[in-house]
Motif scaffolding. Sequence first.
Motif, PDB file in Angstrom:
ATOM      1  N   PRO A 194      16.583   2.313 -42.873  1.00 10.22           N
ATOM      2  CA  PRO A 194      16.895   1.058 -42.181  1.00 10.22           C
ATOM      3  C   PRO A 194      18.402   0.827 -42.050  1.00 10.22           C
ATOM      4  O   PRO A 194      19.192   1.293 -42.875  1.00 10.22           O
ATOM      5  N   PHE A 195      18.787   0.078 -41.001  1.00  6.80           N
ATOM      6  CA  PHE A 195      20.182  -0.323 -40.797  1.00  6.80           C
ATOM      7  C   PHE A 195      20.452  -1.640 -41.508  1.00  6.80           C
ATOM      8  O   PHE A 195      19.584  -2.519 -41.556  1.00  6.80           O
ATOM      9  N   THR A 196      21.691  -1.778 -42.003  1.00  6.08           N
ATOM     10  CA  THR A 196      22.074  -3.043 -42.641  1.00  6.08           C
ATOM     11  C   THR A 196      23.106  -3.779 -41.788  1.00  6.08           C
ATOM     12  O   THR A 196      23.954  -3.160 -41.129  1.00  6.08           O
ATOM     13  N   PHE A 197      22.991  -5.105 -41.783  1.00  2.60           N
ATOM     14  CA  PHE A 197      23.948  -6.007 -41.128  1.00  2.60           C
ATOM     15  C   PHE A 197      24.263  -7.085 -42.163  1.00  2.60           C
ATOM     16  O   PHE A 197      23.588  -8.115 -42.207  1.00  2.60           O
ATOM     17  N   PRO A 198      25.276  -6.854 -43.026  1.00  2.00           N
ATOM     18  CA  PRO A 198      25.509  -7.776 -44.153  1.00  2.00           C
ATOM     19  C   PRO A 198      25.912  -9.180 -43.713  1.00  2.00           C
ATOM     20  O   PRO A 198      25.886 -10.101 -44.531  1.00  2.00           O
ATOM     21  N   ASP A 199      26.258  -9.374 -42.435  1.00  6.98           N
ATOM     22  CA  ASP A 199      26.602 -10.734 -41.993  1.00  6.98           C
ATOM     23  C   ASP A 199      25.368 -11.636 -41.909  1.00  6.98           C
ATOM     24  O   ASP A 199      25.482 -12.833 -41.651  1.00  6.98           O
ATOM     25  N   GLY A 200      24.199 -11.071 -42.135  1.00  4.43           N
ATOM     26  CA  GLY A 200      22.986 -11.898 -42.202  1.00  4.43           C
ATOM     27  C   GLY A 200      22.498 -12.409 -40.870  1.00  4.43           C
ATOM     28  O   GLY A 200      21.644 -13.302 -40.820  1.00  4.43           O
ATOM     29  N   ARG A 201      22.969 -11.818 -39.768  1.00 10.39           N
ATOM     30  CA  ARG A 201      22.622 -12.364 -38.440  1.00 10.39           C
ATOM     31  C   ARG A 201      21.128 -12.302 -38.127  1.00 10.39           C
ATOM     32  O   ARG A 201      20.623 -13.054 -37.318  1.00 10.39           O
ATOM     33  N   PHE A 202      20.407 -11.364 -38.786  1.00 10.53           N
ATOM     34  CA  PHE A 202      18.980 -11.239 -38.468  1.00 10.53           C
ATOM     35  C   PHE A 202      18.072 -11.938 -39.478  1.00 10.53           C
ATOM     36  O   PHE A 202      16.857 -11.888 -39.351  1.00 10.53           O
ATOM     37  N   LYS A 203      18.719 -12.587 -40.473  1.00  2.19           N
ATOM     38  CA  LYS A 203      17.906 -13.256 -41.511  1.00  2.19           C
ATOM     39  C   LYS A 203      16.876 -14.217 -40.909  1.00  2.19           C
ATOM     40  O   LYS A 203      15.715 -14.210 -41.313  1.00  2.19           O
ATOM     41  N   PRO A 204      17.295 -15.064 -39.919  1.00  3.02           N
ATOM     42  CA  PRO A 204      16.304 -15.999 -39.372  1.00  3.02           C
ATOM     43  C   PRO A 204      15.136 -15.310 -38.676  1.00  3.02           C
ATOM     44  O   PRO A 204      14.110 -15.931 -38.424  1.00  3.02           O
ATOM     45  N   LEU A 205      15.317 -14.028 -38.341  1.00  2.00           N
ATOM     46  CA  LEU A 205      14.261 -13.306 -37.619  1.00  2.00           C
ATOM     47  C   LEU A 205      13.424 -12.429 -38.541  1.00  2.00           C
ATOM     48  O   LEU A 205      12.546 -11.690 -38.066  1.00  2.00           O
ATOM     49  N   ALA A 206      13.703 -12.484 -39.852  1.00  2.00           N
ATOM     50  CA  ALA A 206      13.016 -11.580 -40.782  1.00  2.00           C
ATOM     51  C   ALA A 206      11.507 -11.649 -40.589  1.00  2.00           C
ATOM     52  O   ALA A 206      10.921 -12.735 -40.561  1.00  2.00           O
ATOM     53  N   GLY A 207      10.894 -10.495 -40.422  1.00  2.00           N
ATOM     54  CA  GLY A 207       9.444 -10.427 -40.236  1.00  2.00           C
ATOM     55  C   GLY A 207       9.025 -10.291 -38.782  1.00  2.00           C
ATOM     56  O   GLY A 207       7.880  -9.938 -38.493  1.00  2.00           O
ATOM     57  N   VAL A 208       9.938 -10.565 -37.842  1.00  2.00           N
ATOM     58  CA  VAL A 208       9.595 -10.434 -36.418  1.00  2.00           C
ATOM     59  C   VAL A 208       9.539  -8.945 -36.064  1.00  2.00           C
ATOM     60  O   VAL A 208      10.440  -8.176 -36.408  1.00  2.00           O
ATOM     61  N   ALA A 209       8.467  -8.541 -35.381  1.00  2.00           N
ATOM     62  CA  ALA A 209       8.322  -7.136 -34.972  1.00  2.00           C
ATOM     63  C   ALA A 209       7.894  -7.075 -33.518  1.00  2.00           C
ATOM     64  O   ALA A 209       7.189  -7.974 -33.027  1.00  2.00           O
ATOM     65  N   HIS A 229      15.539  -9.158 -43.640  1.00  2.00           N
ATOM     66  CA  HIS A 229      16.613  -9.963 -44.233  1.00  2.00           C
ATOM     67  C   HIS A 229      17.931  -9.206 -44.231  1.00  2.00           C
ATOM     68  O   HIS A 229      18.991  -9.770 -44.065  1.00  2.00           O
ATOM     69  N   ARG A 230      17.824  -7.900 -44.423  1.00  2.00           N
ATOM     70  CA  ARG A 230      19.049  -7.095 -44.532  1.00  2.00           C
ATOM     71  C   ARG A 230      19.525  -6.547 -43.196  1.00  2.00           C
ATOM     72  O   ARG A 230      20.683  -6.172 -43.064  1.00  2.00           O
ATOM     73  N   GLY A 231      18.643  -6.447 -42.196  1.00  2.00           N
ATOM     74  CA  GLY A 231      19.062  -5.886 -40.913  1.00  2.00           C
ATOM     75  C   GLY A 231      17.900  -5.486 -40.043  1.00  2.00           C
ATOM     76  O   GLY A 231      17.052  -6.311 -39.695  1.00  2.00           O
ATOM     77  N   LEU A 232      17.843  -4.202 -39.699  1.00  2.00           N
ATOM     78  CA  LEU A 232      16.801  -3.712 -38.796  1.00  2.00           C
ATOM     79  C   LEU A 232      16.036  -2.577 -39.450  1.00  2.00           C
ATOM     80  O   LEU A 232      16.627  -1.706 -40.086  1.00  2.00           O
ATOM     81  N   SER A 233      14.716  -2.594 -39.250  1.00  2.00           N
ATOM     82  CA  SER A 233      13.882  -1.518 -39.766  1.00  2.00           C
ATOM     83  C   SER A 233      12.757  -1.262 -38.767  1.00  2.00           C
ATOM     84  O   SER A 233      12.853  -1.648 -37.604  1.00  2.00           O
ATOM     85  N   ARG A 287      10.091 -16.366 -31.763  1.00  2.00           N
ATOM     86  CA  ARG A 287      11.266 -16.573 -32.638  1.00  2.00           C
ATOM     87  C   ARG A 287      12.484 -15.796 -32.169  1.00  2.00           C
ATOM     88  O   ARG A 287      13.611 -16.149 -32.485  1.00  2.00           O
ATOM     89  N   LEU A 288      12.260 -14.729 -31.431  1.00  2.00           N
ATOM     90  CA  LEU A 288      13.376 -13.890 -31.004  1.00  2.00           C
ATOM     91  C   LEU A 288      14.113 -14.503 -29.808  1.00  2.00           C
ATOM     92  O   LEU A 288      15.343 -14.374 -29.696  1.00  2.00           O
TER      93      LEU A 288
END
Length: 392
Positions: A194-209, A229-233, A287-288
């Motif tokens: 998985p990719f990480t984005f430590p700025d947390g920009r995708f936190k609100p989208l966690a779980g969206v697929a 929570h951490r980025g993209l997977s 949500r996206l």
Amino acid sequence: MQVDTLILGAGAAGLFAAGPVARAGKRVLVVDHARAPGEKIRISGGGRCNFTNLHADPSAYLSANPHFCKSALARYTQWDFIDLVGRHGIAWHEKTLGQLFCDDSARQIVDMLRAEMAPAELWLSTALRDLSHGPDGFAATLDRDGRHVAVTARNLVVATGGKSIPKMGATGLAYDIARQFGLAVTDTRPGLVPFTFPDGRFKPLAGVALPARLSCDGTSFDEALLFTHRGLSGPAVLQVSSYWREGREIAVNLLPDRDPLDWLRAERQAAGRRQLGTVLGQALPARLVPHLGLPTDSRLADLSDKALAALCPALADWRLVPAGTEGYRTAEVTLGGIDTAGLSSRTMEATACPGLFFIGEAVDVTGWLGGYNFQWAWSSAHAAATALATRP
Ligand code: FDA
């Protein structure tokens, strides 16, 4: 103790290589520092082991020399392994994209490999203390239950895998042995990760697929994208991660099944009073939509062709630069490894050190997600085993 062939590593490749050599009447010893063999097989594919792929061919593998894997893959194919699985009465199914899984449990594959490897010996909880090469072959000192055991072997097969998931016992032993015997090792890095984005920009989208097309370095994959929570997977992300290098961007197409401009124009013609956000919500997770920075409150009728065209990059060519990856902690594979320039593609034997073989993930051959890496383990193991079984 004297053996014909010492195999280091009782994972997918090591277990699979042992049987044909032992059945040819040679004394074979397989050693592993883990308490159980084939641990990655056991947890793979969510416990059902994605043991091969119907579409396995050399184009699905990354290597500094993309031709290296061809011979082994051609001489032991996915059909050969499917046949073996069938002979052991293991029921399987295709999940998606040619990926074959056990119907019941990955343990069936481990049990099959254990049955196939007989009459080779298997020593678990055994560590390699020392290794050298002399006129009689390889001399290894093994640490078994706290006791040192000296083993000499005419042939040594290194099948200790890559660096992925150190918690499961992964070590860089194969690379150390390669260097000890003068073989080059290409740069290694985590793959299928998985990719990480430590700025947390995708936190609100966690779980969206959603299904998406991800591209990097000229290679694209149409599979699921998952925000975390951490980025993209998700499978599409794991696939492109193997092509990604630090600092590079990836492109995300959120609407891979349609031309976004044609679609938005058709929607505008059908019912222009609807808001852009409502229409996007028909094709994308709700949500996206607000996250994309588009004028979601605008009515479609108020958006000109030019305005609609200006929205398309955010939908079909969203550029992102990951900060990094989750690393070996969660990577399914290790990219790079033993430089194939020093190995025979037919036998996996080191050209500069007869009797020394490297197979499986340790070698600089890495497959896509979807059963391709196990197929490489089976094919490369078979190449080495065939050479060893027929050697006088
Ligand atoms: P593998 O890692 O299987 O075996 C190496 C063995 O060497 C281990 O038993 C280890 O304990 C031993 N060893 C390491 N260092 C040692 C040392 N210093 N001394 C003694 N022993 C040592 N692939 C696929 O095709 N389909 C799938 O479904 C999956 N799923 C999957 C899930 C997860 C969570 C991971 C981490 C990986 C996958 N993979 C996969 C990848 C696949 O597991 C991998 O490519 C193969 O197991 C590689 O086989 P090897 O035999 O080369 O190494």
